[in-house]
Design a protein around this motif. Sequence first.
Motif, PDB file in Angstrom:
ATOM      1  N   ALA A 225     -19.882 -12.005  -4.685  1.00  0.00           N
ATOM      2  CA  ALA A 225     -18.720 -11.944  -3.793  1.00  0.00           C
ATOM      3  C   ALA A 225     -17.830 -13.168  -3.983  1.00  0.00           C
ATOM      4  O   ALA A 225     -16.590 -13.060  -4.007  1.00  0.00           O
ATOM      5  N   ALA A 226     -18.439 -14.342  -4.126  1.00  0.00           N
ATOM      6  CA  ALA A 226     -17.654 -15.563  -4.360  1.00  0.00           C
ATOM      7  C   ALA A 226     -16.909 -15.473  -5.686  1.00  0.00           C
ATOM      8  O   ALA A 226     -15.733 -15.873  -5.782  1.00  0.00           O
TER       9      ALA A 226
ATOM     10  N   GLY B 159     -30.207 -10.601   4.822  1.00  0.00           N
ATOM     11  CA  GLY B 159     -28.968 -11.288   4.483  1.00  0.00           C
ATOM     12  C   GLY B 159     -27.772 -10.493   4.970  1.00  0.00           C
ATOM     13  O   GLY B 159     -27.913  -9.417   5.566  1.00  0.00           O
ATOM     14  N   LEU B 160     -26.589 -10.997   4.738  1.00  0.00           N
ATOM     15  CA  LEU B 160     -25.387 -10.269   5.116  1.00  0.00           C
ATOM     16  C   LEU B 160     -25.234  -9.042   4.221  1.00  0.00           C
ATOM     17  O   LEU B 160     -25.544  -9.086   3.028  1.00  0.00           O
ATOM     18  N   SER B 161     -24.743  -7.951   4.793  1.00  0.00           N
ATOM     19  CA  SER B 161     -24.510  -6.735   4.009  1.00  0.00           C
ATOM     20  C   SER B 161     -23.291  -6.921   3.107  1.00  0.00           C
ATOM     21  O   SER B 161     -22.464  -7.818   3.319  1.00  0.00           O
ATOM     22  N   ASP B 162     -23.162  -6.054   2.116  1.00  0.00           N
ATOM     23  CA  ASP B 162     -21.969  -6.083   1.270  1.00  0.00           C
ATOM     24  C   ASP B 162     -20.713  -5.865   2.102  1.00  0.00           C
ATOM     25  O   ASP B 162     -19.671  -6.484   1.849  1.00  0.00           O
ATOM     26  N   ASP B 163     -20.806  -4.973   3.091  1.00  0.00           N
ATOM     27  CA  ASP B 163     -19.643  -4.732   3.949  1.00  0.00           C
ATOM     28  C   ASP B 163     -19.243  -6.004   4.691  1.00  0.00           C
ATOM     29  O   ASP B 163     -18.054  -6.282   4.862  1.00  0.00           O
ATOM     30  N   ARG B 164     -20.235  -6.778   5.125  1.00  0.00           N
ATOM     31  CA  ARG B 164     -19.927  -8.023   5.823  1.00  0.00           C
ATOM     32  C   ARG B 164     -19.335  -9.049   4.863  1.00  0.00           C
ATOM     33  O   ARG B 164     -18.393  -9.774   5.224  1.00  0.00           O
ATOM     34  N   LEU B 165     -19.846  -9.122   3.652  1.00  0.00           N
ATOM     35  CA  LEU B 165     -19.283 -10.034   2.658  1.00  0.00           C
ATOM     36  C   LEU B 165     -17.825  -9.677   2.378  1.00  0.00           C
ATOM     37  O   LEU B 165     -16.969 -10.557   2.231  1.00  0.00           O
ATOM     38  N   LYS B 166     -17.534  -8.381   2.340  1.00  0.00           N
ATOM     39  CA  LYS B 166     -16.159  -7.940   2.109  1.00  0.00           C
ATOM     40  C   LYS B 166     -15.272  -8.256   3.299  1.00  0.00           C
ATOM     41  O   LYS B 166     -14.126  -8.695   3.132  1.00  0.00           O
TER      42      LYS B 166
ATOM     43  N   ASP C  32      -8.964  -9.487  -0.798  1.00  0.00           N
ATOM     44  CA  ASP C  32      -9.478  -8.122  -0.911  1.00  0.00           C
ATOM     45  C   ASP C  32     -10.432  -8.050  -2.103  1.00  0.00           C
ATOM     46  O   ASP C  32     -10.006  -8.077  -3.257  1.00  0.00           O
ATOM     47  N   ILE C  33     -11.723  -7.972  -1.813  1.00  0.00           N
ATOM     48  CA  ILE C  33     -12.723  -7.923  -2.884  1.00  0.00           C
ATOM     49  C   ILE C  33     -13.566  -6.654  -2.791  1.00  0.00           C
ATOM     50  O   ILE C  33     -14.646  -6.572  -3.368  1.00  0.00           O
TER      51      ILE C  33
END
Length: 291
Positions: free
Chosen positions: A188-189, A218-225, A234-235
């Motif tokens: 994500a980074a 851990g944080l979900s992908d949706d949360r990372l987004k 916008d990732i």
Amino acid sequence: MSPANEVRKSKAERTAEAREKARLIREAQLKKDKRNKLLIGWGIVAAVVAILAVVALVVTTSIRQNTPIADQGPVPANGNVNGGVTLLANTEVKDTEPASVDIANVPAKPDTLPSPVVAPGAEAEEGQPVKVVAYIDFICPVCKRFEDTYNDALTGLRNEGKISLEYRPLGFLDRMSSTNYSSRAANAAACVADQAPDKYAEYIDVLFTNQPAEGGAGLSDDRLKSLASEIGADINSCVDDKTFRPYVKYSTQLASNTGITGTPTVFIDGKQWDGGTDLNAEIQAAIDAKA
């Protein structure tokens, strides 16, 4: 008192009426019971469907987050082949040439690791500010403590043009979550570096501020987004496609083969900081020496 002209019903008639009334009541109750059974049955079906949908979502998410990662992939724009993105003054990052990585090309791990460790691309650069390279892991509590302790000072030195700060996020601690969170967060980074480089430093801060506990999902992908979206990056498609997971895989293997054994591991103009001295003093000494 009954009217005089009312015809009195016989006992048999009254009995028949009572029976008919009882029959109607029974039929109404049977219809009501049947209707209630149907409602309960459909309610159970709906509940089962909802549970199956949730299970399917969890399984699909788990599969998506834990599928094998390719060995080859692109380097993010503004990233380098050593796994890093270099922060300059304010929101500026160092430009890099387009590149790709292949884990087959990672130098083999030597039988005896060098001491001191020599990290690729961490050495001092002629005519450039002091270079600070930090290997980090986004689920690593010590890395968060490092950020809490030194981030303000490092940011100030960056903004004054006295240092550049290169973060190299790794997937070392994937084993400390059930969803490979370290690698997912590093991806994500990298997506932010690629899509919105002026938000990279802020996103690093956001990930550490929202650091999950070790041992969980851990944080979900949706949360990372959504965390990226909240700061204007916008990732979504980049995270969904795991665009830079091969890059993180490569960077993690490269760091391990180089001799990096934990995070944070920090280099100042190529010299590894031992963690037992004040980092600010070490950096200032390097600044003075370069001046």
